[in-house]
Enzyme design. Structure first.
Site, PDB file in Angstrom:
ATOM      1  N   CYS A  14      11.505  14.888   5.707  1.00  0.00           N
ATOM      2  CA  CYS A  14      12.948  14.769   6.244  1.00  0.00           C
ATOM      3  C   CYS A  14      13.909  15.484   5.289  1.00  0.00           C
ATOM      4  CB  CYS A  14      13.238  13.342   6.474  1.00  0.00           C
ATOM      5  SG  CYS A  14      13.517  12.630   4.760  1.00  0.00           S
ATOM      6  N   GLU A  23      -6.301  -7.940  -1.307  1.00  0.00           N
ATOM      7  CA  GLU A  23      -6.979  -8.179   0.147  1.00  0.00           C
ATOM      8  C   GLU A  23      -8.469  -7.831  -0.116  1.00  0.00           C
ATOM      9  OE1 GLU A  23      -5.140  -5.435   3.131  1.00  0.00           O
ATOM     10  OE2 GLU A  23      -3.278  -5.921   2.370  1.00  0.00           O
ATOM     11  N   GLU A  73       0.780  -1.307  -0.014  1.00  0.00           N
ATOM     12  CA  GLU A  73       0.083  -0.030   0.145  1.00  0.00           C
ATOM     13  C   GLU A  73       0.788   1.041  -0.016  1.00  0.00           C
ATOM     14  OE1 GLU A  73      -2.822  -0.498   3.228  1.00  0.00           O
ATOM     15  OE2 GLU A  73      -4.143  -1.658   1.798  1.00  0.00           O
TER      16      GLU A  73
HETATM   17  C1  GAL Z   1      -4.801  -2.801   4.560  1.00  0.00           C
HETATM   18  C2  GAL Z   1      -3.469  -3.297   4.900  1.00  0.00           C
HETATM   19  C3  GAL Z   1      -3.201  -4.542   5.467  1.00  0.00           C
HETATM   20  C4  GAL Z   1      -4.158  -4.417   6.860  1.00  0.00           C
HETATM   21  C5  GAL Z   1      -5.694  -4.104   6.314  1.00  0.00           C
HETATM   22  C6  GAL Z   1      -6.645  -3.874   7.558  1.00  0.00           C
HETATM   23  O1  GAL Z   1      -4.848  -1.577   4.114  1.00  0.00           O
HETATM   24  O2  GAL Z   1      -2.705  -3.495   3.552  1.00  0.00           O
HETATM   25  O3  GAL Z   1      -2.043  -4.988   6.052  1.00  0.00           O
HETATM   26  O4  GAL Z   1      -3.558  -3.359   7.439  1.00  0.00           O
HETATM   27  O5  GAL Z   1      -5.536  -2.926   5.688  1.00  0.00           O
HETATM   28  O6  GAL Z   1      -6.259  -2.811   8.264  1.00  0.00           O
END
Ligand code: GAL
Length: 656
Positions: free
Chosen positions: A150, A299, A142
């Site tokens: 910085c 995801e 992401e």
């Molecule tokens: C996504 C992220 C995951 C996990 C998920 C739930 O945005 O890539 O690692 O954090 O959200 O919070």
């Protein structure tokens, strides 16, 4: 079409891996994604790399015919690296270095970070190159256009500006720095904008700062891709996009990558406001349009979300299945659910996976198992594709510019895009969401809301489209800014005046104020936020303001230009206007309309050279009945049907 899950072997006892692999295989899982946060296990001490555990995981899952998407673990450098080089941690716009203990806090421009990131990537790719169990690589996690201030970022930003404008004079001119004694006389005076007070920042500086940050993310992706490619010329490479305040320019981010991946978290609360309906489908079309081909959901929503915020409701019965199928039919060829099992420890212990903490089968797991079976039935769609008659143009620069200057109370760039997208969706149209330089010749209708920042290439693209017979819709706040995000001394919409055959005599940012417009057929619609008072040259009025001092003055215009037509919508209305307007446009351009679809039902049509498949998705909490014009064969229930009865979040797919 494949189903997978995001898996965190480093968070579980090794003794569980085999059992998990066995259960996943039995359920129908074909892929896992691992490693994006596991740098401290891969390189526990500087220069000591340990792949034995990863080899074990990949080996165990591969024995169950489950492939792996392996990630470069650069999102979370190990604490030894931060301790040794605290300068690799991001600095906020207030000049304060953020703290370790969270994630994603490395500065992707830091040369020290880049050296270590490159080394761990090289080691991994050397180790795994050519191993068939590794199906693809995900770079980092992401990536955002991080607002790091910085010293390295400051220096790079200054170089980036000098590259673009040659010298300080060029920068001063581009930024219009004579305002408020802002002229730079030395390069060190150039500072990233601060958050406070945001209202007093120079919008030209802010937009270039966004562009620089976005380019930095793309540059990191480019470097990592080249590192991978030097060792392995074949393995497909991606990174996963998500939606956030600091979205990078997705078109640039994915430029060198083989496929687009998206982290898909559709709403768990169905919007009460009908204006918000269908808006999630927009993002799936946006992702498909980045490379104009299939993409991956890296995801996918699986359970109640939340941790740092109060938890959301659990996905309703049917949502796990329905949202995954929605993504499939809109162009995803792979959907990985986040995550297999909910974490017992760490900040995300309440961001639920398919399995709960208890690790026992639950309602969501059963639905997920059904999904895996159903997807196997959908292979027939593998070689079909989406052909759209209509396109909506998305401009990351316009989105960034409106974030910098919100225009008026209630104004939202994305909401304008989704308003048109929803209206087209209500009539069952396929829609592409494309960049402003896309080839538009294949579309009967192109909608380009609020193209705020002028770009010669895009302007010419739109003129060419209309000259060749296309139908184009522009809206208020188009053509307002030059490429530096400065205003132009011309009446609006400047470069588009000729195309729309009209200009803006006056504008009124009415914000939450309400007015009405009346179209040529006498229909009345409420409008708010913005009123452009149009002055016609060759255009005709499609609608006029209907009350107050603007009564009888044109608000929506229509102009024949060469072989095409250009409309201009000078205000912002509620959904009923867009519905009727789009309905007229579809009729005029010959785009077929499915009338009488129940609210919330989305239709996607997929074709190959022989067959056409119509996918009906009930994205609502009410059951829906859809009569079919003739009996059709359902590939979901393997029977002929003359009407579809869909439960909430259910999908059916019929062959036409
Ligand atoms: C996504 C992220 C995951 C996990 C998920 C739930 O945005 O890539 O690692 O954090 O959200 O919070």
């Amino acid at each position: 079409m494949r189903i997978g899950v995001d898996y965190y072997p480093e968070q579980w006892d090794k003794a569980m891996w085999e059992k998990d692999a066995e259960t996943m295989a039995r359920t129908g899982v074909k892929l896992i994604r691992i490693g994006e946060f596991a740098w401290s296990r891969i390189e526990p001490r500087e220069g000591e790399f340990d792949f034995t555990w990863l080899d074990d995981v990949i080996g165990i899952f591969s024995a169950y015919a489950i492939g792996t998407i392996l990630c470069t673990p650069t999102n979370c450098p190990p604490l030894w690296l931060y301790e040794k080089y605290p300068e690799i941690i991001q600095v906020g716009s207030d000049g304060v270095r953020i703290r370790t203990g969270i994630r994603g806090h490395r500065c992707i421009n830091s040369p020290v970070f880049r050296t270590y990131a490159k080394r761990v990537t090289e080691q991994m790719i050397r180790h795994y190159s050519g191993k068939p169990a590794v199906a693809a690589w995900q770079i980092d996690n992401e990536l955002e256009a991080y607002p790091c201030s910085c010293d390295v970022c400051k220096g790079k930003f200054r170089d980036w500006l000098l590259d673009k404008y040659n010298d300080l004079d060029g920068i001063n001119k581009a930024f219009g720095n004579s305002v408020w004694s802002g002229e730079y006389s030395s390069i060190t005076q150039i500072q990233p904008p601060t958050d406070y007070p945001q209202a007093w920042q120079n919008p030209a500086l802010c937009l270039d700062w966004y562009r620089f940050r976005s380019d930095s993310a793309a540059d990191f992706v480019r470097d990592t891709t080249l590192t991978i490619r030097l060792e392995d010329t074949k393995v497909p490479i991606t990174t996963n996009a998500h939606l956030c305040r600091d979205n990078p320019d997705f078109y640039k981010l994915f430029d060198l990558l083989d496929f687009v991946s998206f982290d898909n978290y559709p709403p768990l609360n169905i919007p009460a406001d009908p204006d918000e309906y269908y808006s999630h489908a927009f993002y799936l079309d946006l992702m498909r349009g980045i490379k104009d081909r299939n993409f991956c959901i890296m995801e996918q929503l699986s359970g109640p979300t939340g941790c740092w915020t109060p938890m959301s409701p659990a996905p309703r019965s049917g949502m796990i299945m329905g949202y995954a199928l929605q993504a499939f039919v809109r162009g995803a060829d792979t959907v990985l659910h986040f995550r297999w099992r909910t974490a017992l420890t760490g900040a995300e212990m309440y961001w639920h996976g398919i399995l709960d903490h208890s690790n026992t089968p639950n309602r969501r797991f059963l639905e997920f198992s059904d999904l895996c079976k159903k997807v196997a039935q959908l292979n027939i769609l593998d070689n079909t594709y989406i052909v759209s008659d209509a396109a909506i143009i998305y401009s990351p620069e316009a989105e960034a510019a409106f974030r910098i200057q919100p225009q008026t109370e209630g104004f939202s760039y994305i909401k304008q895009l989704t308003a048109f997208h929803s209206a087209l969706t209500k009539f069952g149209a396929n829609i592409d969401v494309v960049p402003s330089n896309a080839d538009l010749s294949r579309y009967k209708l192109v909608i380009a809301p609020s193209l705020h920042i002028n770009k010669k290439e895009s302007t010419e693209n739109l003129y060419r489209y209309v000259i060749n017979g296309g139908t184009l819709v522009l809206t208020a706040r188009s053509g307002v800014k030059d490429e530096h995000n400065n205003c132009i001394m011309d009446t609006l919409p400047t470069v588009f005046k000729e195309l729309i055959g009209a200009d803006v005599a006056e504008y009124d940012p009415i914000g939450n104020g309400k007015r009405t417009i009346r179209d040529f057929a006498g229909n009345e619609y409420e409008c708010s936020q913005w009123c452009d008072i149009m002055r016609l040259s060759t255009a005709r009025a499609y609608a006029e303001y209907n009350d107050g001092e603007y009564r009888c003055m044109p608000s929506v215009t229509m102009n024949r230009y060469c072989n095409g037509v250009a409309y201009y919508v000078g205000t912002i209305c509620r959904s009923d206007f867009y519905e009727d307007f789009v309905s007229n446009l579809m009729m005029q351009t010959g785009i077929p309309k499915l009338k009488g679809l129940p609210r919330g039902v989305e239709v996607t049509t997929r074709t190959n050279s022989r067959d056409e498949y119509i996918c009906f998705f009930n994205n609502s909490e009410e059951s829906a009945v859809i009569p079919l014009p003739k009996p059709m064969y359902s590939i979901i229930s393997s029977i002929g049907k003359d009407k579809l009865e869909l439960r909430p979040f259910e999908m059916d797919i019929v062959r036409k």
